[in-house]
Motif scaffolding. Structure first.
Motif, PDB file in Angstrom:
ATOM      1  N   ASN A  11      14.034  17.819 -23.527  1.00  0.00           N
ATOM      2  CA  ASN A  11      13.508  17.191 -22.325  1.00  0.00           C
ATOM      3  C   ASN A  11      14.549  17.076 -21.218  1.00  0.00           C
ATOM      4  OD1 ASN A  11      10.990  16.783 -23.528  1.00  0.00           O
ATOM      5  ND2 ASN A  11      11.717  14.903 -24.509  1.00  0.00           N
ATOM      6  N   THR A  12      15.560  17.932 -21.243  1.00  0.00           N
ATOM      7  CA  THR A  12      16.649  17.796 -20.286  1.00  0.00           C
ATOM      8  C   THR A  12      16.323  18.335 -18.903  1.00  0.00           C
ATOM      9  OG1 THR A  12      17.620  19.888 -21.018  1.00  0.00           O
ATOM     10  CG2 THR A  12      18.398  17.866 -22.105  1.00  0.00           C
ATOM     11  N   GLY A  13      15.391  19.262 -18.800  1.00  0.00           N
ATOM     12  CA  GLY A  13      15.040  19.838 -17.513  1.00  0.00           C
ATOM     13  C   GLY A  13      16.016  20.919 -17.094  1.00  0.00           C
ATOM     14  N   VAL A  14      15.722  21.511 -15.945  1.00  0.00           N
ATOM     15  CA  VAL A  14      16.528  22.594 -15.407  1.00  0.00           C
ATOM     16  C   VAL A  14      16.867  22.275 -13.955  1.00  0.00           C
ATOM     17  CG1 VAL A  14      16.551  25.051 -14.812  1.00  0.00           C
ATOM     18  CG2 VAL A  14      15.442  24.310 -16.900  1.00  0.00           C
ATOM     19  N   PHE A  15      18.119  22.448 -13.582  1.00  0.00           N
ATOM     20  CA  PHE A  15      18.559  22.279 -12.205  1.00  0.00           C
ATOM     21  C   PHE A  15      18.306  23.606 -11.504  1.00  0.00           C
ATOM     22  CE2 PHE A  15      22.543  21.484  -9.389  1.00  0.00           C
ATOM     23  CZ  PHE A  15      21.749  21.043  -8.349  1.00  0.00           C
ATOM     24  N   LEU A  16      17.312  23.653 -10.618  1.00  0.00           N
ATOM     25  CA  LEU A  16      16.961  24.872  -9.887  1.00  0.00           C
ATOM     26  C   LEU A  16      17.709  24.917  -8.565  1.00  0.00           C
ATOM     27  CD1 LEU A  16      13.104  24.859 -10.443  1.00  0.00           C
ATOM     28  CD2 LEU A  16      14.778  26.299 -11.594  1.00  0.00           C
ATOM     29  N   ILE A  17      18.363  26.034  -8.298  1.00  0.00           N
ATOM     30  CA  ILE A  17      19.127  26.206  -7.057  1.00  0.00           C
ATOM     31  C   ILE A  17      18.671  27.491  -6.379  1.00  0.00           C
ATOM     32  CG2 ILE A  17      21.402  26.602  -6.047  1.00  0.00           C
ATOM     33  CD1 ILE A  17      22.599  25.051  -8.400  1.00  0.00           C
ATOM     34  N   ASN A  18      18.269  27.367  -5.124  1.00  0.00           N
ATOM     35  CA  ASN A  18      17.973  28.552  -4.325  1.00  0.00           C
ATOM     36  C   ASN A  18      19.320  29.141  -3.913  1.00  0.00           C
ATOM     37  OD1 ASN A  18      17.434  30.371  -2.218  1.00  0.00           O
ATOM     38  ND2 ASN A  18      15.572  29.293  -1.665  1.00  0.00           N
ATOM     39  N   GLY A  19      19.631  30.326  -4.406  1.00  0.00           N
ATOM     40  CA  GLY A  19      20.940  30.936  -4.169  1.00  0.00           C
ATOM     41  C   GLY A  19      21.055  31.751  -2.896  1.00  0.00           C
ATOM     42  N   ASP A  20      19.960  31.839  -2.130  1.00  0.00           N
ATOM     43  CA  ASP A  20      20.011  32.617  -0.893  1.00  0.00           C
ATOM     44  C   ASP A  20      21.081  32.069   0.050  1.00  0.00           C
ATOM     45  OD1 ASP A  20      17.862  34.221  -1.730  1.00  0.00           O
ATOM     46  OD2 ASP A  20      16.402  32.807  -0.912  1.00  0.00           O
ATOM     47  N   ASN A  21      21.914  32.953   0.546  1.00  0.00           N
ATOM     48  CA  ASN A  21      22.961  32.629   1.527  1.00  0.00           C
ATOM     49  C   ASN A  21      23.973  31.611   1.016  1.00  0.00           C
ATOM     50  OD1 ASN A  21      21.706  34.314   3.516  1.00  0.00           O
ATOM     51  ND2 ASN A  21      20.206  32.676   3.803  1.00  0.00           N
ATOM     52  N   LYS A  22      24.184  31.578  -0.296  1.00  0.00           N
ATOM     53  CA  LYS A  22      25.188  30.691  -0.869  1.00  0.00           C
ATOM     54  C   LYS A  22      26.222  31.526  -1.609  1.00  0.00           C
ATOM     55  CE  LYS A  22      22.235  26.662  -1.267  1.00  0.00           C
ATOM     56  NZ  LYS A  22      20.997  27.250  -0.749  1.00  0.00           N
ATOM     57  N   MET A  38      28.035  24.162 -19.512  1.00  0.00           N
ATOM     58  CA  MET A  38      26.778  24.291 -18.798  1.00  0.00           C
ATOM     59  C   MET A  38      26.414  25.772 -18.756  1.00  0.00           C
ATOM     60  SD  MET A  38      25.957  23.077 -14.877  1.00  0.00           S
ATOM     61  CE  MET A  38      26.813  21.577 -15.218  1.00  0.00           C
ATOM     62  N   ILE A  39      25.198  26.078 -19.162  1.00  0.00           N
ATOM     63  CA  ILE A  39      24.733  27.461 -19.168  1.00  0.00           C
ATOM     64  C   ILE A  39      23.920  27.716 -17.903  1.00  0.00           C
ATOM     65  CG2 ILE A  39      23.372  29.187 -20.391  1.00  0.00           C
ATOM     66  CD1 ILE A  39      23.932  27.568 -22.944  1.00  0.00           C
ATOM     67  N   ILE A  40      24.262  28.796 -17.217  1.00  0.00           N
ATOM     68  CA  ILE A  40      23.646  29.131 -15.934  1.00  0.00           C
ATOM     69  C   ILE A  40      22.956  30.487 -16.043  1.00  0.00           C
ATOM     70  CG2 ILE A  40      24.091  29.577 -13.483  1.00  0.00           C
ATOM     71  CD1 ILE A  40      26.762  27.990 -13.912  1.00  0.00           C
ATOM     72  N   SER A  41      21.714  30.550 -15.571  1.00  0.00           N
ATOM     73  CA  SER A  41      21.014  31.829 -15.436  1.00  0.00           C
ATOM     74  C   SER A  41      20.882  32.145 -13.957  1.00  0.00           C
ATOM     75  CB  SER A  41      19.619  31.759 -16.064  1.00  0.00           C
ATOM     76  OG  SER A  41      19.710  31.759 -17.460  1.00  0.00           O
ATOM     77  N   VAL A  42      21.251  33.372 -13.595  1.00  0.00           N
ATOM     78  CA  VAL A  42      21.248  33.801 -12.203  1.00  0.00           C
ATOM     79  C   VAL A  42      20.267  34.952 -12.049  1.00  0.00           C
ATOM     80  CG1 VAL A  42      22.668  34.771 -10.350  1.00  0.00           C
ATOM     81  CG2 VAL A  42      23.652  33.112 -11.930  1.00  0.00           C
ATOM     82  N   GLU A  43      19.419  34.869 -11.026  1.00  0.00           N
ATOM     83  CA  GLU A  43      18.493  35.971 -10.778  1.00  0.00           C
ATOM     84  C   GLU A  43      19.283  37.273 -10.655  1.00  0.00           C
ATOM     85  OE1 GLU A  43      15.015  37.181  -7.667  1.00  0.00           O
ATOM     86  OE2 GLU A  43      15.295  35.082  -8.142  1.00  0.00           O
ATOM     87  N   ASP A  44      18.737  38.314 -11.226  1.00  0.00           N
ATOM     88  CA  ASP A  44      19.451  39.588 -11.340  1.00  0.00           C
ATOM     89  C   ASP A  44      19.945  40.145 -10.006  1.00  0.00           C
ATOM     90  OD1 ASP A  44      18.203  39.047 -13.799  1.00  0.00           O
ATOM     91  OD2 ASP A  44      18.104  41.164 -14.286  1.00  0.00           O
ATOM     92  N   ARG A  45      19.267  39.855  -8.927  1.00  0.00           N
ATOM     93  CA  ARG A  45      19.655  40.423  -7.625  1.00  0.00           C
ATOM     94  C   ARG A  45      20.971  39.833  -7.108  1.00  0.00           C
ATOM     95  NH1 ARG A  45      18.459  38.076  -2.634  1.00  0.00           N
ATOM     96  NH2 ARG A  45      17.805  40.101  -1.869  1.00  0.00           N
ATOM     97  N   PHE A  46      21.427  38.715  -7.660  1.00  0.00           N
ATOM     98  CA  PHE A  46      22.662  38.062  -7.213  1.00  0.00           C
ATOM     99  C   PHE A  46      23.861  38.544  -8.026  1.00  0.00           C
ATOM    100  CE2 PHE A  46      19.770  34.387  -5.964  1.00  0.00           C
ATOM    101  CZ  PHE A  46      19.842  34.650  -4.614  1.00  0.00           C
ATOM    102  N   GLU A  47      24.127  39.830  -7.997  1.00  0.00           N
ATOM    103  CA  GLU A  47      25.201  40.409  -8.795  1.00  0.00           C
ATOM    104  C   GLU A  47      26.569  39.822  -8.445  1.00  0.00           C
ATOM    105  OE1 GLU A  47      26.819  42.503 -11.813  1.00  0.00           O
ATOM    106  OE2 GLU A  47      24.682  42.440 -11.364  1.00  0.00           O
ATOM    107  N   LYS A  48      26.880  39.703  -7.157  1.00  0.00           N
ATOM    108  CA  LYS A  48      28.181  39.160  -6.746  1.00  0.00           C
ATOM    109  C   LYS A  48      28.321  37.701  -7.175  1.00  0.00           C
ATOM    110  CE  LYS A  48      31.326  38.508  -2.837  1.00  0.00           C
ATOM    111  NZ  LYS A  48      32.348  38.064  -3.735  1.00  0.00           N
ATOM    112  N   LEU A  49      27.288  36.925  -6.966  1.00  0.00           N
ATOM    113  CA  LEU A  49      27.298  35.515  -7.370  1.00  0.00           C
ATOM    114  C   LEU A  49      27.485  35.405  -8.886  1.00  0.00           C
ATOM    115  CD1 LEU A  49      27.054  32.640  -6.323  1.00  0.00           C
ATOM    116  CD2 LEU A  49      24.585  32.861  -6.486  1.00  0.00           C
ATOM    117  N   TYR A  50      26.789  36.254  -9.616  1.00  0.00           N
ATOM    118  CA  TYR A  50      26.912  36.306 -11.075  1.00  0.00           C
ATOM    119  C   TYR A  50      28.370  36.557 -11.483  1.00  0.00           C
ATOM    120  CZ  TYR A  50      26.465  38.421 -15.745  1.00  0.00           C
ATOM    121  OH  TYR A  50      26.627  38.749 -17.067  1.00  0.00           O
ATOM    122  N   MET A  51      28.971  37.572 -10.901  1.00  0.00           N
ATOM    123  CA  MET A  51      30.352  37.928 -11.238  1.00  0.00           C
ATOM    124  C   MET A  51      31.343  36.844 -10.817  1.00  0.00           C
ATOM    125  SD  MET A  51      29.972  40.698 -12.861  1.00  0.00           S
ATOM    126  CE  MET A  51      31.644  41.275 -13.029  1.00  0.00           C
TER     127      MET A  51
END
Length: 85
Positions: free
Chosen positions: A56-67, A1-14
């Motif tokens: 046509n698979t779609g994207v699972f969008l997750i609000n990463g705030d406070n997670k 599964m390929i995940i893209s993380v908004e750039d501001r979530f550096e810790k979550l990314y790592m």
């Protein structure tokens, strides 16, 4: 599964990378199945999900705030935002 993380979530990314996930920064515009964004900084309508997915698979969008990575990992495994029960 390929995940893209908004750039501001550096810790979550790592942390997600350390947990073995294939993770990219949202600014890399990588075709992804999951996008983790910030509701504080990004309006959901601003995310061009069609450019991030193939077919046509779609994207699972997750609000990463406070997670943390554990919570995100649980969402990914269950493909849901929270427990159904």
């Amino acid at each position: 599964m390929i995940i893209s993380v908004e750039d501001r979530f550096e810790k979550l990314y790592m942390d997600l990378k350390a947990a073995g996930h294939e993770v990219y920064k949202l600014s890399e515009n990588k075709t992804s199945e999951v996008v983790i964004y910030s509701g504080y900084n990004t309006h959901i309508a601003a995310i061009n999900a069609s450019s991030l997915t193939s077919g046509n698979t779609g994207v699972f969008l997750i609000n990463g705030d406070n997670k943390d990575a554990y919570q995100i990992d649980s969402m990914l495994r269950n493909k849901t935002y929270s427990s159904l029960f």
